[in-house]
Scaffold this active site. Structure first.
Site, short mmCIF file in Angstrom:
data_model
loop_
_atom_site.label_atom_id
_atom_site.label_comp_id
_atom_site.label_asym_id
_atom_site.label_seq_id
_atom_site.Cartn_x
_atom_site.Cartn_y
_atom_site.Cartn_z
N GLN A 111 0.83 -1.22 0.00
CA GLN A 111 0.00 0.00 0.00
C GLN A 111 0.86 1.27 0.00
OE1 GLN A 111 -3.64 -0.67 0.49
NE2 GLN A 111 -3.79 1.30 -0.49
N LYS A 126 -2.72 -0.88 6.59
CA LYS A 126 -3.73 -1.89 6.27
C LYS A 126 -4.20 -2.52 7.57
CE LYS A 126 -5.73 -3.92 2.70
NZ LYS A 126 -6.10 -3.39 1.37
N ASP A 166 -12.06 -3.48 1.96
CA ASP A 166 -11.24 -4.44 1.22
C ASP A 166 -12.10 -5.71 1.19
OD1 ASP A 166 -8.42 -4.95 0.08
OD2 ASP A 166 -8.65 -6.67 1.39
N ASN A 240 -16.37 -6.50 -5.39
CA ASN A 240 -16.38 -5.09 -5.78
C ASN A 240 -15.45 -4.80 -6.96
OD1 ASN A 240 -14.74 -2.28 -5.10
ND2 ASN A 240 -16.95 -2.09 -5.09
P1 NDP Z 1 -14.78 -8.54 -2.26
O1 NDP Z 1 -14.91 -9.12 -0.91
O2 NDP Z 1 -15.81 -7.61 -2.76
O3 NDP Z 1 -14.65 -9.72 -3.34
C1 NDP Z 1 -13.65 -10.67 -3.26
C2 NDP Z 1 -13.84 -11.68 -4.37
O4 NDP Z 1 -12.73 -12.58 -4.37
C3 NDP Z 1 -15.06 -12.54 -4.18
O5 NDP Z 1 -15.56 -12.94 -5.43
C4 NDP Z 1 -14.50 -13.73 -3.41
O6 NDP Z 1 -15.26 -14.91 -3.54
C5 NDP Z 1 -13.17 -13.91 -4.07
N1 NDP Z 1 -12.23 -14.53 -3.13
C6 NDP Z 1 -11.93 -14.15 -1.87
N2 NDP Z 1 -11.05 -14.98 -1.30
C7 NDP Z 1 -10.80 -15.92 -2.23
C8 NDP Z 1 -9.98 -17.05 -2.25
N3 NDP Z 1 -9.22 -17.41 -1.18
N4 NDP Z 1 -9.95 -17.77 -3.38
C9 NDP Z 1 -10.69 -17.41 -4.45
N5 NDP Z 1 -11.49 -16.36 -4.48
C10 NDP Z 1 -11.55 -15.62 -3.39
O7 NDP Z 1 -13.33 -7.87 -2.30
P2 NDP Z 1 -12.77 -6.76 -3.29
O8 NDP Z 1 -13.36 -6.95 -4.65
O9 NDP Z 1 -12.89 -5.46 -2.62
O10 NDP Z 1 -11.21 -7.12 -3.31
C11 NDP Z 1 -10.66 -8.06 -4.24
C12 NDP Z 1 -9.15 -7.85 -4.29
O11 NDP Z 1 -8.86 -6.51 -4.74
C13 NDP Z 1 -8.39 -8.01 -2.98
O12 NDP Z 1 -7.11 -8.52 -3.26
C14 NDP Z 1 -8.26 -6.57 -2.49
O13 NDP Z 1 -7.17 -6.43 -1.61
C15 NDP Z 1 -8.00 -5.87 -3.80
N6 NDP Z 1 -8.29 -4.44 -3.80
C16 NDP Z 1 -9.52 -3.97 -3.48
C17 NDP Z 1 -9.78 -2.61 -3.53
C18 NDP Z 1 -11.14 -2.05 -3.30
O14 NDP Z 1 -11.31 -0.86 -3.52
N7 NDP Z 1 -12.13 -2.85 -2.90
C19 NDP Z 1 -8.71 -1.66 -3.85
C20 NDP Z 1 -7.47 -2.26 -4.26
C21 NDP Z 1 -7.28 -3.61 -4.20
P3 NDP Z 1 -16.19 -15.39 -2.29
O15 NDP Z 1 -17.40 -14.51 -2.34
O16 NDP Z 1 -16.45 -16.80 -2.59
O17 NDP Z 1 -15.37 -15.19 -1.04
#
Ligand code: NDP
Length: 445
Positions: A111, A126, A166, A240
């Protein structure tokens, strides 16, 4: 690797041998930074790297809460305040059973560089907990968030440390956290970002990480005479980041043919219908499997890693760390992938990144490609400070400008260090130099 850099890394391995995600992230960064230290031997005397890899502080706390059966549950809470050389600590909170100190340190370390790349005045941090919001009632999530904030509030503030969402932390959780912060402190300040629009949130924050990912990817494609137009796109995850990456990729002319969650993935050769995905994921909090039951022709397969066997031109890993391993990378290469851009943090393993780069695939690392989320969070902080709200178009335009600027900077840094088109090197160097400069200016602190 530069001798000083290697010495610092080995020291870190000795002291943090069990923190595998943290060491993985640091190793990738330090390898890229090696030429910077060749060029600046004076950094060693200043202990710059030893200071850079060590967080300012790591706070670990108990989070007790009462479940719907009246039973007390206990989780562990974390906030790692990594580096505030260029601005207040800023970074999300993750709620997922896999959260531990190593994961939070890796995310906080990344970050710092990401926030520097945005060119906005934000330091890096974080936090999170091993609490799993999945399967919990709204009241349970609220009680957990209130307990979490009852400890966290001591360490954060609008000019001190500004957490955001996150994995597992969306609008609902931010609302509960903000409500408790306000109740305890009596302050109505921009202490969290990703807030609801009715209480200080920014338009386009929800879309920002996914949209920003596509803006940066588009800039990278443009440099190589390509675009999203007519391309097959695979987006892993369906949270997201994934949803709004898929939306923008589609708006830019791409066809998103596959998405996933932690159980499996769907393929829809007609192009994924995002209204159905949003209904399942954002409204019903359901599983992606249900998509295949609702959309004729779509196919669901168990196991999230299989998504990389789906033929595509552009792959956007948007789920979680280490979801794309070497086997996945080889499958993508065999199917002729042209570009991979990371929406998630460190979704590609080190070996997979090397394999993609070796095969000539354009590769945009997460600290640059997914910086749109935190950049828009910083825009939310600006709006809160001004007590103003900008329009969606205003924020989106700023976001686009920031992402194109990030690409120009990482491209230039890679070129300057003789590694044109290596955006891993470019992002790490460009992000690091600004923080290093501020740390040197501040003296030995
Ligand atoms: P969400 O919780 O909205 O979505 C996460 C997604 O990833 C879900 O589809 C989830 O599936 C899947 N997932 C989570 N854990 C696993 C796993 N162990 N194996 C496979 N799939 C998995 O999170 P975000 O979309 O906010 O974040 C996704 C990524 O983006 C993360 O790495 C986060 O750090 C990064 N990020 C997010 C930002 C943001 O603004 N939100 C900014 C910058 C980076 P399930 O529903 O089955 O758990």
């Amino acid at each position: 690797m530069n001798a000083y850099v290697e010495k610092v890394y080995n020291g870190l391995v000795e002291r943090n041998g069990h923190e595998k995600e943290f060491l993985q992230a640091v190793r990738e960064v330090l390898e890229a930074l090696s030429p910077v230290f060749d060029k600046h031997p004076e950094y060693e005397n200043k202990g710059l790297l030893e200071r850079f890899v060590e967080p300012d502080r790591a706070i670990l706390f108990r989070v007790p809460w009462v479940d719907d059966n009246g039973k007390v549950q206990v989780n562990r809470g974390y906030r790692v305040q990594y580096n505030n050389a260029i601005g207040p600590y800023k970074g999300g909170l993750r709620l997922h059973p896999s959260v531990n100190l190593s994961v939070i340190k890796f995310l906080g370390f990344e970050q710092v560089l990401k926030n520097s790349l945005t060119s906005l005045p934000i330091g890096g941090g974080k936090g999170g907990s091993d609490f799993d919001p999945k399967g919990k009632s709204d009241n349970e999530v609220m009680r957990f968030c209130q307990s979490f904030m009852t400890e966290l509030f001591k360490y954060i503030g609008a000019d001190e440390d500004v957490p955001a969402g996150d994995i597992g932390v969306g609008a609902r959780e931010i609302g509960f956290l903000y409500g408790q912060y306000k109740r305890i402190t009596g302050l109505y300040e921009g202490v969290l970002t990703g807030k609801g629009l009715s209480y200080g949130g920014s338009l386009a924050r929800k879309e920002a990480t996914g949209f920003g990912l596509c803006y940066l990817t588009n800039a990278m494609l443009r440099k190589h005479g390509q675009s999203f137009e007519g391309k097959r796109v695979v987006v892993s995850g369906s949270g997201n980041v994934a949803i709004y990456a898929a939306q923008k990729a589609t708006e830019l002319g791409g066809k998103v043919v596959a998405m996933s969650d932690s159980n499996g993935y769907i393929v829809d050769e007609n192009g994924v219908n995002l209204d159905v995905i949003k209904q399942i994921k954002e409204v019903e909090r359901g599983r992606i499997k249900e998509y295949a039951a609702r959309v004729p022709g779509a196919v669901y397969t168990e196991g999230f890693r299989g998504i990389w066997t789906v033929k595509c031109d552009i792959a956007l890993p948007c789920a979680t760390q280490n979801e794309l391993n070497e086997e996945g990378a080889q499958a993508l290469i065999a199917n002729g992938v042209f570009a991979v851009a990371e929406g998630a943090n460190m979704p590609t393993t080190y070996e997979a990144t090397l394999a993609l780069q070796k095969a000539g695939v354009l590769f945009a690392p997460g600290k640059a490609a997914n910086a749109g989320g935190v950049a828009t969070s910083a825009l939310e902080m600006s709006q809160n400070s001004q007590r103003l709200s900008w329009t969606f178009q205003e924020v989106d335009q700023k976001l686009k400008g920031i992402m194109e600027n990030i690409f120009a900077n990482i491209d230039a840094a890679a070129k300057e260090y003789g590694q044109e088109d290596n955006y891993v090197v470019g992002a790490n160097i460009a992000g690091f130099l600004k923080v290093a400069d501020a740390m040197l200016a501040h003296g030995c602190v």
